[in-house]
Design an enzyme around this catalytic site. Structure first.
Site, PDB file in Angstrom:
ATOM      1  N   ASP A   1     -22.846 -25.932  -1.359  1.00  0.00           N
ATOM      2  CA  ASP A   1     -22.942 -26.928  -0.287  1.00  0.00           C
ATOM      3  C   ASP A   1     -21.863 -26.650   0.761  1.00  0.00           C
ATOM      4  OD1 ASP A   1     -22.747 -29.187   1.296  1.00  0.00           O
ATOM      5  OD2 ASP A   1     -22.969 -30.605  -0.359  1.00  0.00           O
TER       6      ASP A   1
ATOM      7  N   GLU B   1     -24.163 -14.535  12.371  1.00  0.00           N
ATOM      8  CA  GLU B   1     -23.248 -14.086  13.436  1.00  0.00           C
ATOM      9  C   GLU B   1     -22.878 -12.612  13.280  1.00  0.00           C
ATOM     10  OE1 GLU B   1     -19.923 -16.713  14.189  1.00  0.00           O
ATOM     11  OE2 GLU B   1     -18.722 -15.081  14.987  1.00  0.00           O
TER      12      GLU B   1
ATOM     13  N   HIS C   1     -17.072  -7.190  19.214  1.00  0.00           N
ATOM     14  CA  HIS C   1     -18.144  -8.179  19.259  1.00  0.00           C
ATOM     15  C   HIS C   1     -19.276  -7.749  20.164  1.00  0.00           C
ATOM     16  CE1 HIS C   1     -17.043 -12.507  17.977  1.00  0.00           C
ATOM     17  NE2 HIS C   1     -16.762 -11.655  17.033  1.00  0.00           N
TER      18      HIS C   1
ATOM     19  N   LYS D   1     -11.881 -21.657  11.923  1.00  0.00           N
ATOM     20  CA  LYS D   1     -13.309 -21.347  12.054  1.00  0.00           C
ATOM     21  C   LYS D   1     -13.552 -19.910  11.607  1.00  0.00           C
ATOM     22  CE  LYS D   1     -17.291 -20.128  14.242  1.00  0.00           C
ATOM     23  NZ  LYS D   1     -17.847 -18.754  14.356  1.00  0.00           N
TER      24      LYS D   1
HETATM   25  C1  MEV Z   1     -15.489 -16.157  15.923  1.00  0.00           C
HETATM   26  O1  MEV Z   1     -16.629 -16.553  15.185  1.00  0.00           O
HETATM   27  C2  MEV Z   1     -14.239 -16.337  15.100  1.00  0.00           C
HETATM   28  C3  MEV Z   1     -12.922 -16.074  15.836  1.00  0.00           C
HETATM   29  O2  MEV Z   1     -12.889 -16.865  17.028  1.00  0.00           O
HETATM   30  C4  MEV Z   1     -11.818 -16.493  14.896  1.00  0.00           C
HETATM   31  C5  MEV Z   1     -10.452 -16.512  15.535  1.00  0.00           C
HETATM   32  O3  MEV Z   1     -10.339 -16.702  16.762  1.00  0.00           O
HETATM   33  O4  MEV Z   1      -9.470 -16.399  14.771  1.00  0.00           O
HETATM   34  C6  MEV Z   1     -12.805 -14.665  16.247  1.00  0.00           C
END
Ligand code: MEV
Length: 427
Positions: free
Chosen positions: A282, A83, A380, A266
């Protein structure tokens, strides 16, 4: 194209022949066949020893994040991830935290939990006490299974017994608490748990069912903290105080709402998984453990917390289970994993877990800052634009040229990328 997925004897073929078989079955082009055939011979042979039915290898980008300082030591962080903006984000956040002294990390002893399910127990409560009373015998028997780990200072530590009286199948669950030292520990603990079967059946009068470690490794927690001086957050037209407030508001969203907490966590795992993968650990186990821990009180919560210090600075903390090893599994088998461990310069699994916790906190800071202060798409999109350019066939210099136009136009879509690429080729 239809074909049968029944392939008797497939597993016995050498990887090249398996690849050919698959290529014929699904009708791969010469170019696609060449991709499979392009695997380095050593990589292919090693992969063939690691898993079943190998037909090739799959490479991921390996990068190094800069600026990280953990417990006073500068450390380059190897990350395997597909990513865009994760590595840049970590490096950026690490630089912010560096101004406040970097990260302080601490970890529990590497204690894992092996679970033994016991069914058909006539007297659950009394059986529990019989098992607890025999804990010494159980620990000794568990330790007899792996004298090596015991000689290294690890081994069985404790016996816990939990009762599940209600539900369709009442049961008793024995927890074997086991110090895995520098290993993740799955094999050792599963072996020890299996070895306890006859003793547990004798003591409980019941029948042993599953014996398997728990990925909710809540005896093996890693924690990290950092301070970001408020001046660093005077960005995007914010005063230092406003900068801190924006991050706190972003955190409050995750603390209030599980839909946001999932995304927040995430982002934490973006960083941690990349290091877990790079070091041959793992990542499914780590993911399972972290999310289960995030929901341990019944509601799903963010695994980090952000606060304002007495001085008005931003303070972050993280606490998560991190069952990772520096020996065993792929950590020593995969040369890239060995290399990643060398880059990190860690002496133990606990050192590694501490760095990973710090990485998770930093990655979260990077995401919150970007979201709260500039909007995630700005950073991004530049990186995403390159991927979109590549996806429509841009090559060499065309990649940056197409990406730059997409980013400048603020429209990062494949149809637009194709049109720009077409223009460039015509020019
Ligand atoms: C994207 O891979 C991760 C984010 O969505 C984490 C977040 O929203 O805190 C940018």
């Amino acid at each position: 194209m239809t074909y049968s997925s029944r392939l008797p004897g497939f597993f016995q073929l050498p990887p090249q022949e398996r690849a050919q078989r698959v290529a014929d079955l699904v009708g791969l082009s010469d170019e696609e066949r060449a991709l499979l055939a392009g695997a380095h011979a050593d990589d292919l042979a090693r992969s063939d020893r690691m898993i079943e039915n190998v037909i090739g290898t799959y490479a991921m980008p390996l990068a190094v994040a800069t600026n990280m300082q953990v417990n006073g030591r500068d450390v380059l962080v190897p990350m395997a991830i597909e990513e865009p903006s994760v590595v840049a984000g970590l490096s950026y956040a690490a630089r912010m935290a560096r101004n406040g002294g970097g990260f302080v990390a601490m970890t529990d002893e590497p204690l894992m939990i092996g679970q033994i399910q016991v069914l058909d127990v006539p007297d659950l409560h009394a059986a529990r006490l019989r098992i607890l009373a025999a804990h010494q015998r159980l620990l000794e028997h568990a330790n007899a299974q792996d004298p090596v780990i015991v000689s290294l200072g690890g081994g069985a530590r404790e016996i816990e017994v939990r009762l599940f009286e209600r539900g369709p199948v009442p049961m008793l669950v024995v927890h074997l608490i086991y110090d895995a030292r520098d290993a993740m520990g799955a094999n050792t603990i599963n072996t020890a748990a299996e070895a306890l079967t006859p003793l547990i059946e004798e003591l409980s009068g019941g029948r042993v069912g599953l014996r398997i470690l728990s990925n909710l490794a809540d005896r093996r927690l890693a924690r990290a903290t950092c301070v970001v001086p408020k001046q660093i957050l005077a960005q995007e037209g914010c005063t230092p105080e406003e900068g801190v407030a924006r991050i706190l508001e972003a955190y409050a969203f995750a603390a209030a709402d599980p839909y946001r907490a999932a995304t927040h966590n995430k982002g934490v795992m973006n960083g941690i998984d990349a290091v877990v993968i790079a070091t041959g650990n793992d990542w499914r186990a780590i993911e399972a453990g972290v999310h289960a821990y995030a929901a341990r009180n019944g509601d799903y919560r963010p695994v980090t917390a952000w606060e304002r210090s007495a001085e008005g600075d931003l303070v972050g903390t993280i606490e998560i289970p991190l069952a990772v090893g520096t020996v065993g599994g792929a950590t020593r088998v995969h040369p890239m994993a060995r290399l990643a461990l060398k880059i990190l310069g860690v002496q133990s699994a606990r050192d590694l877990a501490g760095i990973m916790a710090a990485v998770g906190l930093a990655q979260n800071l990077a995401a919150l800052r970007a979201l709260a202060m500039e909007g995630i798409q700005r950073g991004h999109m530049k990186l995403h634009a390159r991927q979109v350019a590549i996806s429509v066939g841009a090559e060499g210099d065309q990649v940056d040229a197409v990406a730059a136009r997409l980013a400048a136009e603020g429209v990062v879509r494949p149809d637009r990328a194709e049109a720009i690429l077409h223009e460039l080729r015509e020019a």
